[in-house]
Design an enzyme around this catalytic site. Structure first.
Site, PDB file in Angstrom:
ATOM      1  CD  GLU A 234      28.105  -1.531  11.049  1.00 13.43           C
ATOM      2  OE1 GLU A 234      27.566  -0.423  10.928  1.00 13.43           O
ATOM      3  OE2 GLU A 234      29.122  -1.871  10.401  1.00 13.43           O
ATOM      4  CE  LYS A 236      36.456  -8.752  10.421  1.00  8.62           C
ATOM      5  NZ  LYS A 236      36.582  -9.216   9.045  1.00  8.62           N
ATOM      6  NE  ARG A 241      36.240  -0.871   4.395  1.00 12.70           N
ATOM      7  CZ  ARG A 241      36.706  -0.359   5.522  1.00 12.70           C
ATOM      8  NH1 ARG A 241      37.489  -1.092   6.307  1.00 12.70           N
ATOM      9  NH2 ARG A 241      36.394   0.866   5.892  1.00 12.70           N
ATOM     10  NE  ARG A 256      41.495  -4.170   3.378  1.00 14.32           N
ATOM     11  CZ  ARG A 256      41.006  -4.380   4.596  1.00 14.32           C
ATOM     12  NH1 ARG A 256      39.923  -5.103   4.755  1.00 14.32           N
ATOM     13  NH2 ARG A 256      41.593  -3.890   5.659  1.00 14.32           N
ATOM     14  CD  GLU A 286      33.292  -6.930   3.636  1.00 18.87           C
ATOM     15  OE1 GLU A 286      34.113  -7.853   3.727  1.00 18.87           O
ATOM     16  OE2 GLU A 286      33.541  -5.760   3.978  1.00 18.87           O
ATOM     17  CG  PHE A 325      30.108  -1.067   6.373  1.00 19.64           C
ATOM     18  CD1 PHE A 325      31.017  -0.086   6.746  1.00 19.64           C
ATOM     19  CD2 PHE A 325      30.534  -2.077   5.533  1.00 19.64           C
ATOM     20  CE1 PHE A 325      32.322  -0.113   6.290  1.00 19.64           C
ATOM     21  CE2 PHE A 325      31.837  -2.117   5.067  1.00 19.64           C
ATOM     22  CZ  PHE A 325      32.738  -1.128   5.448  1.00 19.64           C
ATOM     23  NE  ARG A 398      45.065  -2.220  11.105  1.00 17.54           N
ATOM     24  CZ  ARG A 398      44.310  -3.032  10.361  1.00 17.54           C
ATOM     25  NH1 ARG A 398      43.224  -3.587  10.885  1.00 17.54           N
ATOM     26  NH2 ARG A 398      44.629  -3.295   9.105  1.00 17.54           N
ATOM     27  CE  LYS A 404      40.775  -7.016  12.658  1.00 16.66           C
ATOM     28  NZ  LYS A 404      41.351  -7.071  11.311  1.00 16.66           N
TER      29      LYS A 404
END
EC number: 6.5.1.1
Length: 541
Positions: A234, A236, A241, A256, A286, A325, A398, A404
């Site tokens: 996707e 970035k 966000r 976020r 986003e 997303f 995470r 990323k």
């Protein structure tokens, strides 16, 4: 509960370095208190005052607090060091007698005063905040004043991090720690579990923000595809966000950091009403500022969020576009445990203009992936995120399900100190000490210093913030509470005896201020070490 009781408990917590003892003390507080009272007591003990999803702020700086305290105690404002201020409160207030008929302060009374301080706005609001602050400090004994002062500026230093609160809650209610952790990820913070009297929630709740799922960094797109296999790529986007909550025409947005930012986004609320075909939904997306189909710099976008009251002119000056997303909840059904490809497939039928889906490509071919990434970069975006096709949505984690990939070396670091600049920059604190987070100790370890990358407007803004966050000054140097996160690009990382961390960034440059990130989301010292070791291996090849 009397504030005196809470202050004595805080001092007992501060006096022990044993995690086990801290957990025991906090769990006992939770057990013996009414849920609402325990909820407020924990917020004060941890220096939060309001939970993450509550947009209210106290807006009380050290300077304001010092002014109030010195007027009551007779202390001379010789500095703004946090320890000295608290010492002054404790010692000087201790020499004064409280009126015999004065009612002792309660946690409930103090919390109501703090709420009133947060609601003071408009002309005369500063004076009103000072008058309200005078009420508890004029009646507080040394221990109460010590706790209250540190709580107001968010520096209780009791070691009550989220992990310890989770253990304390589990012990207080006889719950499994793993279950409490899961509930915190869904509810957003541990305080809400205490407010609910230990009742856990494992499914998404509309208008209650979840902790966002986060991506780890990958050195290259090729290595990301090798690790995940056939995966989704996707774009970035270089934006903010947001978590979007919708029920009918009611729409709310959370950052976020789980702050409610709905008031800044009236135009985007309309986009969601027309562009999301669902009665009830929680979506992740986003926000970017766009003009002629291309993203505007992040520094322009963030202006939409810097004012307490949105200037209507900014809606036209900085038009926002929402890209979705992920899907978390749809018409009462949770999508947390459904695989990524199923969530994405469902989104295809939900989203329409003026809202858009983030561009995506499913591939196992690194060359095809590189073409896609180069296209993203040409269009002005940061890079790509690779996502495992069968991955669930795991709030607050995470992990390696999302990777990323960006074009440049960069780290999210926290400003812990600054120096005034030279020449034209002498008006501002413009040389910044940048630190990475040590998750074990909770410390922020300096890994470099820079004055490069910011505009005059940003220097001005940061200088004002640093003054508010000050814990001490020495000549041109100001030390601050670690709150401001910045994205920093660099050439390489070197070993250095200059800093306690043992590392130093070469040619560091601030690329943007990350208002949307909390210090807890900053990169860790382990990440710095990881980049350094990969550099070394590369040089040895």
């Amino acid at each position: 509960m009397l504030l005196k009781e809470l202050a004595e408990l805080a001092m007992r917590i501060a006096s022990t370095s044993s995690r086990r003892d801290k957990v025991s003390l906090v769990s006992d507080l939770i057990r013996r208190s009414d849920p609402e009272e325990a909820y407020k007591a924990l917020l004060i003990l941890t220096g939060r005052i309001f939970p993450p999803s509550d947009p209210r702020e106290l807006n009380v700086s050290w300077a304001t607090l010092w002014k109030v305290v010195s007027s009551l105690s007779g202390a001379e404002p010789t500095g703004v060091d946090a320890g000295e201020l608290v010492k002054s409160i404790v010692e000087r207030r201790g020499k004064r007698q409280t009126a015999l008929l004065e009612e002792p302060l309660t946690v409930e009374e103090v919390y109501k005063i703090l709420e009133a301080i947060s609601e003071a706005e408009g002309p005369g609001s500063k004076g009103k905040r000072e008058a309200l602050l005078t009420i508890p400090f004029s009646r507080a004994d040394p221990s109460e004043a010590w706790l209250l002062a540190n709580a107001i500026v968010g520096e209780t230093r009791l070691g009550l991090n989220e992990g310890l609160l989770i253990e304390s809650i589990a012990q207080a209610y006889g719950l499994r720690k793993e279950d409490v952790e899961r509930a915190v990820m869904v509810l957003g913070d541990p305080y809400e579990i205490v407010r609910r009297g230990g009742k856990l929630e494992f499914e998404p709740v509309l208008f209650r923000p979840l902790k966002p799922m986060l991506a780890q960094s990958s050195d290259s797109l090729r290595s990301a595809i090798e690790e995940l296999g056939r995966c989704a790529l996707e774009y970035k986007l270089d934006g903010v966000r947001v978590q979007v909550h919708k029920r009918g025409d009611e729409v709310r947005f959370f950052s976020r950091r789980m702050s409610d930012i709905t008031k800044s986004l009236p135009d985007v609320s309309d986009q969601v009403r027309y562009g999301v075909r669902a009665g009830e939904a929680i979506l992740e997306g986003e926000l970017i500022a766009e003009r002629d189909g291309r993203p505007l710099p992040f520094q322009i976008l963030i202006r939409r969020f810097k004012r307490r009251q949105l200037d209507p002119r900014l809606i036209e000056e900085i038009p926002l576009k929402l890209y979705i997303f992920d899907l978390i909840l749809l018409d009462g059904s949770s999508y947390l445990r459904k695989p990524y490809f199923e969530r994405r497939e469902k989104l295809e039928g939900l989203i329409e203009d003026p809202v858009s889906l983030v561009r995506s490509l499913i591939t196992s071919d690194p060359d095809e992936g590189m073409d896609f990434m180069e296209e993203a970069l040409r269009e002005g975006h940061e890079g790509v995120i690779a996502k495992k096709l069968n991955s669930p949505y795991i709030p607050g984690v995470r992990g390696r399900y999302w990777l990323k990939v960006k074009e440049t070396n960069s780290l999210d670091l926290v400003i812990v100190a600054a120096e005034r600049g030279y020449g034209r920059r002498h008006r501002w604190y413009s040389d910044y000490y940048l630190a990475a987070r040590d998750p074990e100790s909770g410390e922020f370890l300096i890994v470099g210093k820079t004055f490069k990358g910011l505009t005059d407007e940003e220097f001005e803004w940061i200088t004002q913030k640093l003054e508010e966050l000050s814990i001490g000054k020495e000549g041109k140097l100001i030390r601050v509470r670690p709150r401001i996160v910045v994205e920093v690009s660099f050439n390489e990382i070197q070993r250095s005896p200059k800093y306690k961390s043992g590392f130093a960034l070469r040619f560091a440059r601030i690329t943007r201020i990350r208002d949307d990130k909390s210090p807890e989301e900053a990169d860790t010292i382990e990440r710095v070490r990881e980049i350094y070791e990969k550099q070394i291996r590369k040089f040895q090849l």
